[in-house]
Scaffold this motif. Structure first.
Motif, PDB file in Angstrom:
ATOM      1  N   THR A  36       0.832  -1.190   0.000  1.00 54.19           N
ATOM      2  CA  THR A  36       0.000   0.000   0.000  1.00 54.19           C
ATOM      3  C   THR A  36       0.872   1.247   0.000  1.00 54.19           C
ATOM      4  O   THR A  36       1.742   1.403   0.869  1.00 54.19           O
ATOM      5  N   THR A  38       2.039   4.925   0.724  1.00 53.83           N
ATOM      6  CA  THR A  38       1.809   5.750   1.909  1.00 53.83           C
ATOM      7  C   THR A  38       2.577   7.056   1.792  1.00 53.83           C
ATOM      8  O   THR A  38       3.638   7.112   1.152  1.00 53.83           O
ATOM      9  N   GLY A  39       2.040   8.120   2.406  1.00 54.25           N
ATOM     10  CA  GLY A  39       2.725   9.408   2.405  1.00 54.25           C
ATOM     11  C   GLY A  39       2.814  10.044   1.038  1.00 54.25           C
ATOM     12  O   GLY A  39       3.823  10.686   0.718  1.00 54.25           O
ATOM     13  N   CYS A  40       1.765   9.878   0.209  1.00 50.69           N
ATOM     14  CA  CYS A  40       1.815  10.378  -1.160  1.00 50.69           C
ATOM     15  C   CYS A  40       1.173  11.765  -1.265  1.00 50.69           C
ATOM     16  O   CYS A  40       0.068  11.985  -0.764  1.00 50.69           O
ATOM     17  N   SER A  46       6.657  11.527  -2.880  1.00 54.60           N
ATOM     18  CA  SER A  46       6.587  11.057  -1.499  1.00 54.60           C
ATOM     19  C   SER A  46       6.869  12.186  -0.523  1.00 54.60           C
ATOM     20  O   SER A  46       7.613  13.117  -0.818  1.00 54.60           O
ATOM     21  N   GLY A  51       2.927  11.195   9.480  1.00 54.12           N
ATOM     22  CA  GLY A  51       2.734   9.841   9.989  1.00 54.12           C
ATOM     23  C   GLY A  51       3.855   9.302  10.842  1.00 54.12           C
ATOM     24  O   GLY A  51       3.875   8.118  11.174  1.00 54.12           O
ATOM     25  N   SER A 146       5.254   2.510  12.304  1.00 57.91           N
ATOM     26  CA  SER A 146       4.256   3.039  11.380  1.00 57.91           C
ATOM     27  C   SER A 146       4.785   2.877   9.961  1.00 57.91           C
ATOM     28  O   SER A 146       6.004   2.842   9.738  1.00 57.91           O
ATOM     29  N   PRO A 147       3.878   2.757   8.969  1.00 63.59           N
ATOM     30  CA  PRO A 147       4.334   2.646   7.575  1.00 63.59           C
ATOM     31  C   PRO A 147       5.205   3.820   7.151  1.00 63.59           C
ATOM     32  O   PRO A 147       6.174   3.642   6.418  1.00 63.59           O
ATOM     33  N   ALA A 148       4.867   5.033   7.608  1.00 62.79           N
ATOM     34  CA  ALA A 148       5.659   6.209   7.231  1.00 62.79           C
ATOM     35  C   ALA A 148       7.091   6.077   7.730  1.00 62.79           C
ATOM     36  O   ALA A 148       8.039   6.475   7.041  1.00 62.79           O
ATOM     37  N   CYS A 163       5.515   6.245  -5.371  1.00 62.45           N
ATOM     38  CA  CYS A 163       4.304   6.766  -4.743  1.00 62.45           C
ATOM     39  C   CYS A 163       3.283   7.098  -5.824  1.00 62.45           C
ATOM     40  O   CYS A 163       3.309   8.194  -6.388  1.00 62.45           O
ATOM     41  N   GLY A 170       5.329   0.630  -2.044  1.00 59.89           N
ATOM     42  CA  GLY A 170       4.501   0.756  -0.861  1.00 59.89           C
ATOM     43  C   GLY A 170       5.006  -0.077   0.288  1.00 59.89           C
ATOM     44  O   GLY A 170       6.156  -0.547   0.292  1.00 59.89           O
TER      45      GLY A 170
END
Length: 440
Positions: A36, A38-40, A46, A51, A146-148, A163, A170
């Protein structure tokens, strides 16, 4: 036996071992499903600061970068929060933030010639802290949860997480950590790869899968810092390949000029400074010879563009030497030995025989520099140099998994085919271990 002679014998042993038969394996493409983005941002780029869940809270974060071209232009790349929101002296707080320039700093992502140095400015109350290394950023982050944070830690190690757009990228959960789908561009060989990275909660990053997306398998000579990527061309694949090699050899002239100056600056023995000067003269000859071979096959190359750089610290010199000299340049010597044996064109065999002989001396010089520098570095700096060496070996192993090399490059230029490339990479890794023991 001195270490220089040992280096030559190790490479000849690697070459001999790699000639034997082997059952070639296969390398499946990476499954890009399940990740997934993230942060886009809306434009598909990016962002790194949204996050994050650092150990200590902050009122304001600012990522600032210095562009290596155009006079080291400094730019605010990203912010989060409100600067000096809780400061008792907002003016003094703002002045501290304004004065935080990335004279040194960390790399971020896989395009270091854009913004080669970054700092992360952290403001909480009246305090303004400037994080200038990836270790400082990781310590500030604490546990990666966290994903970030997984994306940021991957970027700190030189990867880019696509991104949006047509290229997949992702993050996905993996036990107590994350898996990150990322890419990385590097200049030697000129290639772009896709990787699945495992990011553990403690911030460690390792590759669990790799594939090469694009490559020109050309890696002869030492690249200078600040080399601007520039493709060579030609009427044939072989001509373009040798034109690219000629361009890299010409760039190596500048690399050894810089190395000689920096060795003298840091008080290296005159013998090392002298060898760097001799290597520079070799590279002038190599560029001329490879240019002639390229022209034989319709190749065209341009003089390389190298952005001037300030003198580096001894640690920076040692880290670059560990990757560029002890791995890539040493492997370039081995590759030249292979071409000198297997190229169908007698002129290519003759040219590569002479180049490989010189490049072996340059590899020997790299290991002598490694021995001299490590005795003067801290334990942490020696560890970073060793990590750079291991990372370069991992990249060579990933490159060896390619099976789409043009047949004319194998036949005329003498480059190793897929099975031979895997043998060379595997035996070379063990050869580097032997050279490391010798230099310790």
């Amino acid at each position: 036996m001195d270490s220089s002679e040992h280096a030559g014998r190790v490479l000849r042993r690697v070459l001999a071992l790699s000639l034997g038969p082997v059952v070639a394996g296969t390398c499946a493409s990476i499954d890009t499903g399940g990740f997934t983005a993230t942060g886009c941002r809306d434009d598909g780029t990016s962002q790194y600061l949204a996050g994050l869940r650092p150990v200590a809270g902050a009122d304001y974060l600012e990522l600032r970068g210095a562009r290596r071209e155009y006079g080291h232009t400094t730019r605010r790349l990203e912010t989060s929060g409100t600067a000096c929101a809780r400061a008792t002296d907002p003016a003094a707080c703002a002045a501290k933030i304004a004065a935080s320039h990335p004279d040194d700093g960390f790399g971020l992502g896989d395009y270091p010639w854009n913004y080669g140095r970054h700092v992360l400015i952290v403001n909480a109350g009246d305090d303004v802290n400037v994080l200038r290394s990836k270790e400082e950023v990781k310590a500030w982050l604490g546990r990666v949860d966290s994903p970030a944070e997984a994306v940021l830690v991957s970027a700190l190690e030189g990867y880019r997480v696509p991104c949006g757009g047509s290229e997949p990228g992702g993050v996905r959960p993996a036990g107590e950590g994350y898996e990150v789908l990322a890419t990385r561009f590097r200049e030697c060989p000129i290639e772009r790869g896709r990787y699945v990275l495992r990011v553990d909660a403690d911030g460690s990053v390792r590759q669990v899968a790799a594939e090469i997306l694009e490559s020109m398998r050309a890696c002869v000579g030492r690249r200078p810092v600040g080399l601007v990527p520039r493709e060579a061309g030609g009427a044939t694949v072989v001509g373009a390949w040798f034109a690219n090699v000629a361009q890299l050899e010409a760039a190596s002239v500048r690399a050894f000029e810089v190395l000689r100056r920096e060795l003298a600056h840091h008080g290296a023995p005159p013998s090392l400074v002298g060898q760097a000067s001799a290597a520079r003269r070799d590279e002038v000859r190599h560029a001329r010879v490879m240019g002639a071979v390229a022209a034989r096959y319709g190749g065209r190359w341009r003089a390389p563009e190298v952005t001037p750089q300030p003198l580096r610290s001894l640690e920076e010199l040692a880290v670059e030497n560990a990757a560029e000299g002890c791995v890539r340049e040493t492997f370039g010597a081995l590759l030249g030995m292979w071409q000198a044996r297997f190229a169908a064109d007698r002129a290519v065999r003759r040219a590569m025989r002479a180049v490989a002989r010189d490049e072996t001396r340059h590899a020997q010089l790299a290991w002598e520099i490694d021995r001299w520098a490590r005795a003067r570095l801290s334990q942490a700096a020696r560890r970073r140099a060793a990590e750079a060496r291991r990372s370069a070996l991992d990249e060579l192993a990933a490159e060896a998994q390619r099976d789409d090399l043009d047949r004319d490059l194998v036949r005329c230029a003498g480059l190793p085919g897929p099975a031979a490339a895997r043998r060379l990479a595997a035996h070379f890794a063990r050869g580097v271990e032997a050279l490391e023991r010798d230099a310790a």
